[in-house]
Design a protein around this motif. Structure first.
Motif, PDB file in Angstrom:
ATOM      1  N   GLN A  61      14.116  -1.827  12.295  1.00 38.83           N
ATOM      2  CA  GLN A  61      13.290  -1.790  11.078  1.00 38.83           C
ATOM      3  C   GLN A  61      13.215  -0.357  10.568  1.00 38.83           C
ATOM      4  O   GLN A  61      13.024   0.563  11.361  1.00 38.83           O
ATOM      5  CB  GLN A  61      11.866  -2.275  11.359  1.00 38.83           C
ATOM      6  N   THR A  62      13.361  -0.202   9.259  1.00 37.79           N
ATOM      7  CA  THR A  62      13.238   1.111   8.639  1.00 37.79           C
ATOM      8  C   THR A  62      12.455   0.966   7.339  1.00 37.79           C
ATOM      9  O   THR A  62      12.889   0.241   6.442  1.00 37.79           O
ATOM     10  CB  THR A  62      14.629   1.709   8.329  1.00 37.79           C
ATOM     11  N   PRO A  63      11.285   1.640   7.200  1.00 35.80           N
ATOM     12  CA  PRO A  63      10.567   1.610   5.925  1.00 35.80           C
ATOM     13  C   PRO A  63      11.266   2.509   4.906  1.00 35.80           C
ATOM     14  O   PRO A  63      11.513   3.679   5.179  1.00 35.80           O
ATOM     15  CB  PRO A  63       9.163   2.133   6.266  1.00 35.80           C
ATOM     16  N   VAL A  64      11.584   1.946   3.745  1.00 39.13           N
ATOM     17  CA  VAL A  64      12.352   2.677   2.729  1.00 39.13           C
ATOM     18  C   VAL A  64      11.611   2.644   1.395  1.00 39.13           C
ATOM     19  O   VAL A  64      11.146   1.586   0.960  1.00 39.13           O
ATOM     20  CB  VAL A  64      13.762   2.063   2.555  1.00 39.13           C
ATOM     21  N   LYS A  65      11.532   3.808   0.765  1.00 33.94           N
ATOM     22  CA  LYS A  65      11.009   3.898  -0.599  1.00 33.94           C
ATOM     23  C   LYS A  65      12.184   4.097  -1.541  1.00 33.94           C
ATOM     24  O   LYS A  65      12.933   5.069  -1.414  1.00 33.94           O
ATOM     25  CB  LYS A  65      10.023   5.073  -0.732  1.00 33.94           C
ATOM     26  N   PHE A  66      12.333   3.164  -2.475  1.00 36.34           N
ATOM     27  CA  PHE A  66      13.339   3.327  -3.513  1.00 36.34           C
ATOM     28  C   PHE A  66      12.688   4.008  -4.722  1.00 36.34           C
ATOM     29  O   PHE A  66      11.517   4.369  -4.691  1.00 36.34           O
ATOM     30  CB  PHE A  66      13.942   1.970  -3.871  1.00 36.34           C
ATOM     31  N   ARG A  67      13.455   4.195  -5.777  1.00 36.47           N
ATOM     32  CA  ARG A  67      12.955   4.994  -6.905  1.00 36.47           C
ATOM     33  C   ARG A  67      12.063   4.200  -7.841  1.00 36.47           C
ATOM     34  O   ARG A  67      11.551   4.728  -8.820  1.00 36.47           O
ATOM     35  CB  ARG A  67      14.142   5.589  -7.666  1.00 36.47           C
ATOM     36  N   GLU A  78       0.842  -1.198   0.000  1.00 31.64           N
ATOM     37  CA  GLU A  78       0.000   0.000   0.000  1.00 31.64           C
ATOM     38  C   GLU A  78       0.881   1.254   0.000  1.00 31.64           C
ATOM     39  O   GLU A  78       0.609   2.205  -0.717  1.00 31.64           O
ATOM     40  CB  GLU A  78      -0.933  -0.008   1.216  1.00 31.64           C
ATOM     41  N   ASP A  79       1.924   1.230   0.804  1.00 31.34           N
ATOM     42  CA  ASP A  79       2.837   2.365   0.906  1.00 31.34           C
ATOM     43  C   ASP A  79       3.945   2.308  -0.142  1.00 31.34           C
ATOM     44  O   ASP A  79       4.642   3.294  -0.368  1.00 31.34           O
ATOM     45  CB  ASP A  79       3.456   2.370   2.313  1.00 31.34           C
ATOM     46  N   GLU A  80       4.093   1.128  -0.783  1.00 23.01           N
ATOM     47  CA  GLU A  80       5.172   0.860  -1.743  1.00 23.01           C
ATOM     48  C   GLU A  80       6.550   1.100  -1.126  1.00 23.01           C
ATOM     49  O   GLU A  80       7.449   1.670  -1.749  1.00 23.01           O
ATOM     50  CB  GLU A  80       4.984   1.671  -3.035  1.00 23.01           C
ATOM     51  N   SER A  81       6.686   0.664   0.118  1.00 24.61           N
ATOM     52  CA  SER A  81       7.978   0.752   0.795  1.00 24.61           C
ATOM     53  C   SER A  81       8.446  -0.649   1.179  1.00 24.61           C
ATOM     54  O   SER A  81       7.648  -1.586   1.282  1.00 24.61           O
ATOM     55  CB  SER A  81       7.895   1.650   2.029  1.00 24.61           C
ATOM     56  N   ILE A  82       9.746  -0.780   1.361  1.00 24.77           N
ATOM     57  CA  ILE A  82      10.353  -2.037   1.791  1.00 24.77           C
ATOM     58  C   ILE A  82      10.879  -1.834   3.199  1.00 24.77           C
ATOM     59  O   ILE A  82      11.599  -0.867   3.472  1.00 24.77           O
ATOM     60  CB  ILE A  82      11.510  -2.443   0.851  1.00 24.77           C
ATOM     61  N   LEU A  83      10.501  -2.732   4.107  1.00 23.30           N
ATOM     62  CA  LEU A  83      10.979  -2.649   5.478  1.00 23.30           C
ATOM     63  C   LEU A  83      12.327  -3.358   5.565  1.00 23.30           C
ATOM     64  O   LEU A  83      12.439  -4.549   5.282  1.00 23.30           O
ATOM     65  CB  LEU A  83       9.966  -3.310   6.420  1.00 23.30           C
ATOM     66  N   LEU A  84      13.365  -2.584   5.922  1.00 19.74           N
ATOM     67  CA  LEU A  84      14.721  -3.114   6.041  1.00 19.74           C
ATOM     68  C   LEU A  84      15.129  -3.123   7.510  1.00 19.74           C
ATOM     69  O   LEU A  84      14.916  -2.137   8.218  1.00 19.74           O
ATOM     70  CB  LEU A  84      15.708  -2.246   5.254  1.00 19.74           C
TER      71      LEU A  84
END
Length: 267
Positions: free
Chosen positions: A217-223, A135-141
Protein backbone atom coordinates in the motif's frame (compact mmCIF):
# COMPACT_ATOMS: atom_id res chain seq x y z
CA UNK A 1 0.15 -24.93 -13.49
CA UNK A 2 1.06 -28.42 -14.77
CA UNK A 3 4.57 -27.27 -15.70
CA UNK A 4 5.05 -25.58 -12.35
CA UNK A 5 3.74 -28.63 -10.48
CA UNK A 6 6.18 -30.84 -12.44
CA UNK A 7 9.09 -28.55 -11.56
CA UNK A 8 8.05 -28.37 -7.92
CA UNK A 9 8.71 -32.11 -7.64
CA UNK A 10 12.33 -31.54 -8.71
CA UNK A 11 13.11 -28.82 -6.14
CA UNK A 12 15.81 -29.91 -3.68
CA UNK A 13 16.08 -29.05 0.01
CA UNK A 14 19.29 -27.14 -0.80
CA UNK A 15 17.38 -24.92 -3.25
CA UNK A 16 14.69 -24.26 -0.63
CA UNK A 17 17.40 -23.30 1.88
CA UNK A 18 18.94 -20.91 -0.65
CA UNK A 19 15.56 -19.23 -1.22
CA UNK A 20 15.01 -18.94 2.54
CA UNK A 21 18.35 -17.13 2.85
CA UNK A 22 17.33 -14.72 0.06
CA UNK A 23 13.99 -14.09 1.73
CA UNK A 24 15.53 -13.33 5.14
CA UNK A 25 17.98 -10.93 3.46
CA UNK A 26 15.31 -9.05 1.49
CA UNK A 27 12.30 -9.10 3.84
CA UNK A 28 11.38 -8.50 7.46
CA UNK A 29 9.37 -11.39 8.93
CA UNK A 30 6.33 -9.96 10.72
CA UNK A 31 4.80 -10.68 14.06
CA UNK A 32 1.00 -10.95 14.32
CA UNK A 33 -0.78 -7.89 12.92
CA UNK A 34 -2.50 -5.65 15.49
CA UNK A 35 -5.03 -4.64 12.82
CA UNK A 36 -6.07 -7.83 11.06
CA UNK A 37 -6.86 -11.10 12.89
CA UNK A 38 -6.06 -13.20 9.79
CA UNK A 39 -2.63 -11.58 9.28
CA UNK A 40 -0.17 -13.48 11.46
CA UNK A 41 3.53 -14.16 11.75
CA UNK A 42 4.30 -16.61 8.91
CA UNK A 43 4.65 -20.16 10.14
CA UNK A 44 7.76 -22.18 9.37
CA UNK A 45 5.62 -24.41 7.16
CA UNK A 46 4.33 -21.39 5.17
CA UNK A 47 7.87 -20.05 4.71
CA UNK A 48 9.21 -23.42 3.58
CA UNK A 49 6.35 -23.84 1.11
CA UNK A 50 6.69 -20.32 -0.34
CA UNK A 51 10.42 -20.87 -0.85
CA UNK A 52 9.88 -24.29 -2.44
CA UNK A 53 7.35 -22.74 -4.84
CA UNK A 54 9.75 -19.83 -5.48
CA UNK A 55 12.45 -22.27 -6.55
CA UNK A 56 10.01 -23.92 -8.98
CA UNK A 57 8.95 -20.50 -10.32
CA UNK A 58 12.61 -19.73 -11.09
CA UNK A 59 12.88 -23.05 -12.96
CA UNK A 60 9.80 -22.12 -15.00
CA UNK A 61 11.30 -18.75 -15.97
CA UNK A 62 14.59 -20.37 -16.99
CA UNK A 63 13.01 -23.22 -18.96
CA UNK A 64 10.79 -20.91 -21.03
CA UNK A 65 13.19 -17.92 -21.09
CA UNK A 66 10.48 -15.60 -19.80
CA UNK A 67 10.94 -11.80 -19.76
CA UNK A 68 7.80 -11.31 -17.66
CA UNK A 69 4.75 -13.33 -16.68
CA UNK A 70 1.19 -13.00 -15.52
CA UNK A 71 -0.88 -15.58 -13.73
CA UNK A 72 -4.40 -16.42 -12.69
CA UNK A 73 -5.74 -19.58 -11.13
CA UNK A 74 -9.27 -20.24 -9.96
CA UNK A 75 -10.27 -23.82 -9.27
CA UNK A 76 -12.04 -26.16 -6.90
CA UNK A 77 -11.46 -25.29 -3.22
CA UNK A 78 -8.87 -27.34 -1.41
CA UNK A 79 -7.16 -28.96 -4.41
CA UNK A 80 -3.40 -29.23 -4.89
CA UNK A 81 -3.18 -26.36 -7.39
CA UNK A 82 -4.87 -24.04 -4.89
CA UNK A 83 -2.09 -24.85 -2.42
CA UNK A 84 0.48 -24.26 -5.17
CA UNK A 85 -0.87 -20.81 -6.11
CA UNK A 86 -1.07 -19.92 -2.40
CA UNK A 87 2.73 -19.88 -2.43
CA UNK A 88 3.12 -17.59 -5.45
CA UNK A 89 3.58 -14.12 -3.94
CA UNK A 90 7.05 -14.43 -2.39
CA UNK A 91 8.59 -16.06 -5.48
CA UNK A 92 6.98 -13.60 -7.85
CA UNK A 93 8.29 -10.69 -5.75
CA UNK A 94 11.80 -12.21 -5.93
CA UNK A 95 11.48 -12.55 -9.72
CA UNK A 96 10.15 -8.98 -10.06
CA UNK A 97 13.20 -7.74 -8.13
CA UNK A 98 15.41 -9.53 -10.68
CA UNK A 99 13.84 -7.92 -13.74
CA UNK A 100 11.15 -10.54 -14.45
CA UNK A 101 7.99 -8.62 -13.53
CA UNK A 102 5.06 -10.77 -12.44
CA UNK A 103 1.48 -9.51 -12.58
CA UNK A 104 -1.48 -11.18 -10.91
CA UNK A 105 -5.09 -11.66 -11.99
CA UNK A 106 -4.08 -12.56 -15.55
CA UNK A 107 -3.33 -8.90 -16.34
CA UNK A 108 -0.82 -9.22 -19.18
CA UNK A 109 -1.08 -5.52 -20.07
CA UNK A 110 0.08 -4.52 -16.59
CA UNK A 111 2.97 -6.99 -16.86
CA UNK A 112 4.00 -4.97 -19.94
CA UNK A 113 3.73 -1.74 -17.92
CA UNK A 114 5.85 -3.25 -15.16
CA UNK A 115 8.44 -4.40 -17.70
CA UNK A 116 8.68 -0.90 -19.19
CA UNK A 117 9.21 0.63 -15.74
CA UNK A 118 11.80 -1.99 -14.73
CA UNK A 119 13.74 -1.75 -18.01
CA UNK A 120 14.02 2.01 -17.50
CA UNK A 121 15.26 1.54 -13.92
CA UNK A 122 12.20 3.15 -12.33
CA UNK A 123 10.71 0.12 -10.55
CA UNK A 124 7.21 -0.90 -11.50
CA UNK A 125 5.20 -2.30 -8.62
CA UNK A 126 1.84 -3.99 -9.21
CA UNK A 127 -0.96 -1.73 -7.92
CA UNK A 128 -4.64 -0.90 -7.96
CA UNK A 129 -6.84 1.68 -6.21
CA UNK A 130 -7.54 0.37 -2.69
CA UNK A 131 -9.28 3.21 -0.89
CA UNK A 132 -9.43 7.03 -0.75
CA UNK A 133 -8.48 9.08 2.33
CA UNK A 134 -10.69 12.15 1.95
CA UNK A 135 -9.16 13.94 4.93
CA UNK A 136 -5.65 13.63 3.49
CA UNK A 137 -6.94 13.75 -0.12
CA UNK A 138 -4.71 10.83 -1.01
CA UNK A 139 -5.44 7.58 -2.83
CA UNK A 140 -4.08 4.35 -1.37
CA UNK A 141 -2.55 2.27 -4.18
CA UNK A 142 -1.40 -1.31 -3.68
CA UNK A 143 -2.12 -5.03 -3.96
CA UNK A 144 -1.35 -8.33 -2.24
CA UNK A 145 1.77 -8.61 -4.36
CA UNK A 146 3.98 -8.91 -6.25
CA UNK A 147 6.04 -5.94 -5.05
CA UNK A 148 9.14 -4.38 -6.62
CA UNK A 149 11.60 -4.50 -3.73
CA UNK A 150 14.00 -1.99 -5.35
CA UNK A 151 11.60 0.91 -4.76
CA UNK A 152 10.51 -0.01 -1.22
CA UNK A 153 10.46 2.40 1.70
CA UNK A 154 12.52 0.21 4.03
CA UNK A 155 12.47 -3.59 3.98
CA UNK A 156 9.18 -5.13 2.88
CA UNK A 157 7.36 -7.23 5.47
CA UNK A 158 6.13 -10.80 5.03
CA UNK A 159 2.87 -11.74 6.74
CA UNK A 160 1.18 -15.09 6.99
CA UNK A 161 -2.40 -14.83 5.74
CA UNK A 162 -4.98 -17.20 7.21
CA UNK A 163 -7.11 -16.25 4.21
CA UNK A 164 -6.07 -14.22 1.18
CA UNK A 165 -8.03 -11.06 0.41
CA UNK A 166 -10.18 -11.64 -2.66
CA UNK A 167 -8.78 -15.01 -3.71
CA UNK A 168 -8.69 -18.67 -2.78
CA UNK A 169 -6.25 -20.12 -0.30
CA UNK A 170 -3.79 -19.09 2.40
CA UNK A 171 -0.08 -18.32 2.46
CA UNK A 172 2.57 -15.61 2.78
CA UNK A 173 1.92 -12.09 1.49
CA UNK A 174 4.01 -8.93 1.12
CA UNK A 175 3.32 -5.72 3.05
CA UNK A 176 5.28 -2.66 1.88
CA UNK A 177 5.05 0.88 0.55
CA UNK A 178 6.86 2.64 -2.27
CA UNK A 179 9.50 5.25 -1.33
CA UNK A 180 8.16 8.62 -0.19
CA UNK A 181 8.47 11.27 -2.92
CA UNK A 182 7.73 11.63 -6.60
CA UNK A 183 6.02 8.65 -8.28
CA UNK A 184 4.37 7.92 -11.62
CA UNK A 185 1.74 5.30 -12.30
CA UNK A 186 1.80 3.67 -15.72
CA UNK A 187 -1.30 1.97 -17.03
CA UNK A 188 -1.29 -0.04 -20.26
CA UNK A 189 -4.80 -0.45 -21.59
CA UNK A 190 -6.46 -1.11 -24.93
CA UNK A 191 -8.27 1.12 -27.42
CA UNK A 192 -11.52 0.26 -29.18
CA UNK A 193 -9.65 -0.86 -32.29
CA UNK A 194 -7.44 -3.25 -30.31
CA UNK A 195 -4.27 -1.15 -30.04
CA UNK A 196 -2.32 -0.69 -26.81
CA UNK A 197 -2.49 2.67 -25.03
CA UNK A 198 -0.40 4.07 -22.17
CA UNK A 199 -1.72 6.33 -19.39
CA UNK A 200 0.75 8.13 -17.11
CA UNK A 201 -0.16 9.90 -13.85
CA UNK A 202 2.41 11.81 -11.82
CA UNK A 203 1.95 12.26 -8.08
CA UNK A 204 3.64 12.20 -4.70
CA UNK A 205 3.94 9.22 -2.37
CA UNK A 206 3.32 10.48 1.17
CA UNK A 207 4.53 9.21 4.54
CA UNK A 208 0.93 8.59 5.59
CA UNK A 209 -0.03 5.42 7.47
CA UNK A 210 -0.88 2.14 5.77
CA UNK A 211 -3.02 -0.76 6.98
CA UNK A 212 -1.09 -3.66 8.51
CA UNK A 213 -2.97 -6.34 6.60
CA UNK A 214 -0.28 -8.04 4.52
CA UNK A 215 -0.81 -6.00 1.34
CA UNK A 216 1.41 -3.51 -0.47
CA UNK A 217 0.00 0.00 0.00
CA UNK A 218 1.23 3.48 -0.87
CA UNK A 219 -0.70 6.71 -0.13
CA UNK A 220 -0.43 8.95 -3.20
CA UNK A 221 -1.47 12.55 -3.77
CA UNK A 222 -2.13 13.42 -7.39
CA UNK A 223 -2.43 16.97 -8.71
CA UNK A 224 -6.21 16.98 -8.40
CA UNK A 225 -8.77 16.03 -5.76
CA UNK A 226 -9.13 12.21 -5.71
CA UNK A 227 -12.65 12.31 -7.17
CA UNK A 228 -11.59 14.61 -10.02
CA UNK A 229 -8.50 12.52 -10.69
CA UNK A 230 -10.46 9.26 -10.82
CA UNK A 231 -13.12 10.76 -13.11
CA UNK A 232 -10.34 11.81 -15.50
CA UNK A 233 -8.54 8.46 -15.21
CA UNK A 234 -11.65 6.35 -15.80
CA UNK A 235 -12.51 8.50 -18.82
CA UNK A 236 -9.36 7.12 -20.50
CA UNK A 237 -10.69 3.52 -20.13
CA UNK A 238 -7.83 2.05 -18.05
CA UNK A 239 -7.46 -1.48 -16.77
CA UNK A 240 -7.95 -1.37 -13.00
CA UNK A 241 -4.29 -2.25 -12.36
CA UNK A 242 -1.21 -0.10 -12.96
CA UNK A 243 2.55 -0.20 -12.41
CA UNK A 244 3.99 2.29 -9.92
CA UNK A 245 7.38 3.83 -10.71
CA UNK A 246 9.54 6.22 -8.71
CA UNK A 247 10.18 9.74 -9.99
CA UNK A 248 8.11 11.87 -12.36
CA UNK A 249 8.43 9.84 -15.55
CA UNK A 250 5.52 10.87 -17.80
CA UNK A 251 7.79 12.45 -20.45
CA UNK A 252 10.03 9.37 -20.45
CA UNK A 253 7.02 7.05 -20.82
CA UNK A 254 5.71 9.25 -23.64
CA UNK A 255 8.98 8.68 -25.52
CA UNK A 256 8.58 4.93 -25.02
CA UNK A 257 5.06 5.11 -26.43
CA UNK A 258 6.30 7.03 -29.48
CA UNK A 259 9.02 4.45 -30.11
CA UNK A 260 6.50 1.61 -29.80
CA UNK A 261 3.85 3.37 -31.90
CA UNK A 262 1.38 3.52 -29.01
CA UNK A 263 -1.06 6.21 -27.90
CA UNK A 264 0.06 7.92 -24.68
CA UNK A 265 -2.00 10.15 -22.35
CA UNK A 266 -0.62 12.12 -19.38
CA UNK A 267 -3.08 13.03 -16.63
Amino acid sequence: MCDLDRMLRDVTDAEVKEKLEQVHEMFTISEDSPADPIAKRPTEEQMQWSCRVAAAQEMLVREYDLDALTYYYHGAPGNEYEKLQGGFIVGHSLLTARGIPCAGEGDLKTAVAMKICDTLGTGGSYSEIVVVDYEDESILLGHDGPFHIAISEGKPILRGMGLYHGKQGTGVSVEAKVKTGAITTLNVTQTGDGQLKMISSEGESTDGPIMKIGNTQTPVKFRKHPDDYMEEWFREAPTHHCAMAIGHQARLFQKVAELLGMVHVTL
